[in-house]
Design an enzyme around this catalytic site. Structure first.
Site, PDB file in Angstrom:
ATOM      1  N   LYS A  12       0.850  -1.194   0.000  1.00 33.42           N
ATOM      2  CA  LYS A  12       0.000   0.000   0.000  1.00 33.42           C
ATOM      3  C   LYS A  12       0.893   1.255   0.000  1.00 33.42           C
ATOM      4  O   LYS A  12       1.938   1.234  -0.646  1.00 33.42           O
ATOM      5  CB  LYS A  12      -0.978  -0.048   1.181  1.00 33.42           C
ATOM      6  CG  LYS A  12      -1.736  -1.375   1.207  1.00 33.42           C
ATOM      7  CD  LYS A  12      -2.890  -1.411   2.156  1.00 33.42           C
ATOM      8  CE  LYS A  12      -3.563  -2.779   2.061  1.00 33.42           C
ATOM      9  NZ  LYS A  12      -4.771  -2.873   2.892  1.00 33.42           N
ATOM     10  N   HIS A  95      -8.009  -2.887  -6.340  1.00 33.61           N
ATOM     11  CA  HIS A  95      -8.027  -3.047  -4.879  1.00 33.61           C
ATOM     12  C   HIS A  95      -9.191  -2.226  -4.310  1.00 33.61           C
ATOM     13  O   HIS A  95      -9.505  -1.139  -4.807  1.00 33.61           O
ATOM     14  CB  HIS A  95      -6.699  -2.585  -4.274  1.00 33.61           C
ATOM     15  CG  HIS A  95      -6.571  -2.979  -2.834  1.00 33.61           C
ATOM     16  ND1 HIS A  95      -7.165  -2.249  -1.832  1.00 33.61           N
ATOM     17  CD2 HIS A  95      -5.976  -4.041  -2.239  1.00 33.61           C
ATOM     18  CE1 HIS A  95      -6.927  -2.847  -0.667  1.00 33.61           C
ATOM     19  NE2 HIS A  95      -6.210  -3.936  -0.890  1.00 33.61           N
ATOM     20  N   GLU A  97      -9.411  -0.350  -1.857  1.00 34.40           N
ATOM     21  CA  GLU A  97      -9.071   1.025  -1.475  1.00 34.40           C
ATOM     22  C   GLU A  97      -9.077   1.931  -2.696  1.00 34.40           C
ATOM     23  O   GLU A  97      -9.426   3.118  -2.605  1.00 34.40           O
ATOM     24  CB  GLU A  97      -7.706   1.044  -0.752  1.00 34.40           C
ATOM     25  CG  GLU A  97      -7.841   0.445   0.648  1.00 34.40           C
ATOM     26  CD  GLU A  97      -6.602  -0.270   1.163  1.00 34.40           C
ATOM     27  OE1 GLU A  97      -5.508  -0.097   0.600  1.00 34.40           O
ATOM     28  OE2 GLU A  97      -6.743  -1.031   2.139  1.00 34.40           O
ATOM     29  N   GLY A 174      -7.343  -4.671   7.199  1.00 32.29           N
ATOM     30  CA  GLY A 174      -6.752  -3.743   8.156  1.00 32.29           C
ATOM     31  C   GLY A 174      -7.556  -3.590   9.441  1.00 32.29           C
ATOM     32  O   GLY A 174      -7.312  -2.689  10.232  1.00 32.29           O
ATOM     33  N   SER A 214      -6.342  -9.111   6.780  1.00 30.99           N
ATOM     34  CA  SER A 214      -5.775  -9.448   8.092  1.00 30.99           C
ATOM     35  C   SER A 214      -5.175 -10.852   8.142  1.00 30.99           C
ATOM     36  O   SER A 214      -5.247 -11.520   9.173  1.00 30.99           O
ATOM     37  CB  SER A 214      -6.826  -9.270   9.191  1.00 30.99           C
ATOM     38  OG  SER A 214      -7.292  -7.932   9.222  1.00 30.99           O
TER      39      SER A 214
HETATM   40  P1  13P Z   1      -4.343  -6.297   5.637  1.00 31.66           P
HETATM   41  O1  13P Z   1      -3.563  -7.605   5.539  1.00 31.66           O
HETATM   42  O2  13P Z   1      -3.554  -5.190   6.239  1.00 31.66           O
HETATM   43  O3  13P Z   1      -5.681  -6.513   6.258  1.00 31.66           O
HETATM   44  O4  13P Z   1      -4.613  -5.833   4.125  1.00 31.66           O
HETATM   45  C1  13P Z   1      -5.129  -6.741   3.219  1.00 31.66           C
HETATM   46  C2  13P Z   1      -5.086  -6.122   1.868  1.00 31.66           C
HETATM   47  O5  13P Z   1      -5.831  -5.190   1.584  1.00 31.66           O
HETATM   48  C3  13P Z   1      -4.112  -6.641   0.898  1.00 31.66           C
HETATM   49  O6  13P Z   1      -4.322  -6.124  -0.365  1.00 31.66           O
END
Ligand code: 13P
Length: 252
Positions: A12, A95, A97, A174, A214
């Protein structure tokens, strides 16, 4: 059908170039006794550094986005010719996000997939997944199948089978909340059946499906033991060499 597990890190918006180089040095010292494929998808500014640091190793390198045009007036964007020159292996597409904060749509994901598949050997990692409201309304399958159908629109089987799909339930990203192995398996199995209905059982049997949300050393083994979960897309835990190595070692 045996599929080689594939564990990828998604950094990220984390790590400067100096921090990326430091990470690579520390990661190379980890003891990895896993046959899983591995890669790090890093910020654009880190790509060349990470690529150089892992030259001659098994570690793949990927970007987190690409634009679907070659060049032009798209301030802040990065194109495929720019990525190809670095010699990347992977690129994350869609993704959650990016869908949530940067208005990425299924239509743009579809254009980006076509761009990568038609004009490069960079393997797309396509992210799909439902949010908490959709899960609570029991709409997770509807949401994920609609994303997959729209994202693969007009892509022929021989190209589609190169794509890696990451199932990332948005409520588990997350947040420390993981989909339980059974919950994650149910959705990854559903994704494989959806892909089979669009293409063929043969293509679906070859499809690599990752779980993301996670995933960490403590839960990786149980998730990766599920038959339709072929790997992980790891956020937070991919920033720490020991944790990412432990997840890799959990992939049998
Ligand atoms: P986390 O492992 O921090 O939850 O993030 C997962 C993710 O979005 C991977 O692309």
């Amino acid at each position: 059908m045996s599929r080689t597990p594939f564990i990828a890190g998604n950094w990220k918006m984390n790590k400067t170039m100096a921090e990326a180089a430091e990470f690579a040095d520390a990661f190379k010292k980890q003891e990895i006794h896993s046959k899983a494929k591995m890669a790090f998808c890093v910020p654009f500014t880190d790509l060349a550094v990470v690529k150089k640091a892992f030259e001659g190793t098994e570690v793949g390198v990927g970007a987190q986005n690409v634009h679907f045009e070659d060049s032009g007036a798209f301030t802040g964007e990065v194109s495929l010719p720019m990525l190809k020159e670095i010699g990347l292996d992977y690129c994350i597409i869609g993704h959650s996000e990016r869908r949530q904060y940067f208005h990425e749509t299924d239509e743009s994901c579809n254009k980006k997939l076509k761009k990568l598949l038609n004009e490069s050997s960079i393997i797309p990692i396509l992210c799909v997944g439902e949010n908490l409201d959709e899960r609570e309304a029991g709409k997770e399958e509807e949401v994920v199948s609609s994303e997959i159908k729209a994202d693969f629109e007009g892509i022929p089987e021989e190209l589609a089978e190169k794509v890696v799909i990451a199932y990332e339930p948005i409520w588990a990203i997350g947040t420390g909340k993981t989909a339980g192995p059974e919950q994650a398996e149910k959705m990854c199995g559903f994704i494989r059946r959806t892909f089979a209905s669009l293409y063929s059982q043969e293509a679906a049997d070859k499809l690599i499906i990752q779980y993301g949300g996670s995933m960490k050393p403590e839960n990786a083994e149980a998730l990766l033991a599920e038959p339709d979960i072929d790997g992980g897309l790891i956020g937070g835990a991919s920033l720490i060499p020991e944790k990412f190595a432990a997840i890799l070692n959990a992939a049998k």
